[in-house]
Design an enzyme around this catalytic site. Structure first.
Site, PDB file in Angstrom:
ATOM      1  N   GLU A 319       0.833  -1.211   0.000  1.00  0.00           N
ATOM      2  CA  GLU A 319       0.000   0.000   0.000  1.00  0.00           C
ATOM      3  C   GLU A 319       0.870   1.264   0.000  1.00  0.00           C
ATOM      4  OE1 GLU A 319      -3.473   2.049   2.794  1.00  0.00           O
ATOM      5  OE2 GLU A 319      -2.089   0.589   3.640  1.00  0.00           O
ATOM      6  N   HIS A 320       1.751   1.382   0.982  1.00  0.00           N
ATOM      7  CA  HIS A 320       2.671   2.524   1.077  1.00  0.00           C
ATOM      8  C   HIS A 320       4.090   2.016   0.851  1.00  0.00           C
ATOM      9  CE1 HIS A 320      -0.651   3.423   4.026  1.00  0.00           C
ATOM     10  NE2 HIS A 320      -0.681   4.542   3.309  1.00  0.00           N
TER      11      HIS A 320
END
Length: 437
Positions: A319-320
């Protein structure tokens, strides 16, 4: 070449999914059958809330009256950053029309959905940023009605800072509801009479599962799970900054993975030693979440080459994704699977989560392989249209008829036949061989 795990997760994001699925299925069925009364029952049972569900302007004004001006200024700045980035996204896509052949005009018209439901999580933290990330983006896309939901904070209604962020971002309707009951209420149009066309926003595993189960009845932003972070670091990285950034996301919750991918044994060892120390220094709530997240989901992956580091990262589709390495342009060019990318130690996930501008509602659980995060595009429908002259129709109809008959679709072909009979009666045109009965 080799990839070694100096720390391997004992759990995966799917570990707790089955239990959540059973709970959510029962709740959605009960709410669909029982309507608003069922939602009120869940609000009382799960959140201890028996007050009004829909907040009017007077109630909102009273709740945010004592928010300090300095906090309001920060929220307004952050919301402005997100709104301006979303407006730039909107400007990057346009309506268009093109004439592909004489008399044949085709085009695209970008039409926003009519109603968007924006879920803003509460619970362990006051998720101020999630309010403007979803609401301001929907409004920048041109959505007519944005319904925002957040759970009561400690039994006292929506957290005033979150509520102020909802107001600044432009929510049209605010409901004091959390969890599955909030998602269901927006999907079914309860309390507002306006069923959401799309529901967006982060949440716990129950909220994520509710969105997944309702997908099809409504649109959703992403198939979301617990927050994820990966840091790619080479020997030039600062181990304290790397460790701090890993812990910065592990505090999200007990099931939030934090992964280090490196080709430096020194960085791997130093970060591994620092992370527990940094977690121990956190306040109790954050410490409890981060300890469990690092213990059960944290990983340290040691690679031989930067190409191996890219491959591991691509497989994780995090995600990040932070990159704290030399030659950032090379990494930018070679990484493709991530929700959002943070290049260099000067930027980090927290900046993106709170204030820099790009949206923090992002795909998790490998969805970054095929999906991007929330943007104005999620609220826009690129609707196509076409119009043609009779001359263009006469040119295309025989081709359509012949292909239709090759496929065995005689009724399709006859929609061309009838037009040719009207627009070019008696013309020697090959319409294909009729399909035999």
């Amino acid at each position: 070449m080799a990839i070694a795990y100096l720390k391997k997760a004992s759990k995966t994001p799917e570990t707790e999914t089955d239990a959540a699925r059973r709970v959510v299925s029962e709740m959605l069925a009960a709410i669909e059958a029982g309507g608003e009364e069922s939602v009120r029952d869940y609000a009382l049972k799960l959140d201890g809330w028996s007050g009004p569900i829909v907040m009017d302007e007077a109630a909102i004004a009273e709740r945010v009256r004592e928010v300090p001006q300095a906090i309001k200024d920060d929220i307004e700045l952050a919301a402005s950053q997100v709104r301006r980035f979303a407006e730039a996204q909107r400007a990057s896509v346009q309506d268009f029309a093109v004439e592909l052949s004489p008399g044949l005009r085709l085009g695209q018209r970008l039409v926003p959905v009519n109603t968007a439901g924006c879920y803003v999580p509460a619970g362990r933290y006051a998720h101020i940023a999630s309010a403007y990330m979803s609401i301001a983006t929907a409004k920048a896309a041109g959505v007519k009605t944005v319904i925002a939901c957040s759970a009561p904070y400690k039994g006292q209604g929506i957290h005033p800072h979150v509520l102020y962020a909802m107001s600044v971002a432009g929510a049209d309707v605010v409901m004091c509801l959390g969890g599955v009951q909030a998602v269901a209420a927006m999907a079914f149009g309860l309390f507002t009479g306006k069923a959401a066309d799309i529901i967006v926003g982060p949440g716990n595993k129950f909220v994520a599962e509710a969105k997944r189960m309702l997908f099809g009845k409504v649109g959703i932003d992403v198939f979301a799970g617990p927050s994820e972070v990966a840091v790619i670091a080479d020997d030039t990285a600062d181990p304290l900054i790397v460790a701090t950034d890993l812990v910065g996301q592990a505090e999200h919750g007990h099931e939030s993975p934090a992964w280090l991918i490196t080709d430096s044994k020194r960085i791997a060892q130093e970060v591994s030693a620092l992370v527990p120390q940094l977690i121990d220094a956190l306040p109790a709530t954050a410490r409890d979440a981060a300890q469990a997240a690092w213990r059960d989901y944290g990983e340290v992956v040691l690679c031989d080459t930067r190409e191996e580091m890219v491959q591991v990262s691509e497989d994780y589709a995090c995600e990040h994704l932070e990159v704290q390495c030399a030659d950032l342009d090379w990494w930018h060019a070679n990484l493709t699977n991530y929700g959002s990318l943070f290049l260099g130690e000067e930027t980090n996930v927290a900046f993106g989560d709170k204030v820099s501008g790009p949206n923090h509602i992002l795909p998790t659980k490998l969805a970054a392989r095929y999906s991007a995060g929330l943007s104005v595009h999620k609220f826009l429908k690129p609707l196509t249209w076409q119009r043609m002259s009779r001359e263009a129709c006469r040119a295309l109809a025989p081709v359509s008829a012949r292909i239709s008959r090759l496929e065995g679709m005689e009724a399709h072909a006859r929609t061309s036949d009838v037009r040719m009979a009207k627009y070019a009666p008696g013309a020697p045109v090959d319409l294909g061989r009729p399909v035999e009965a």
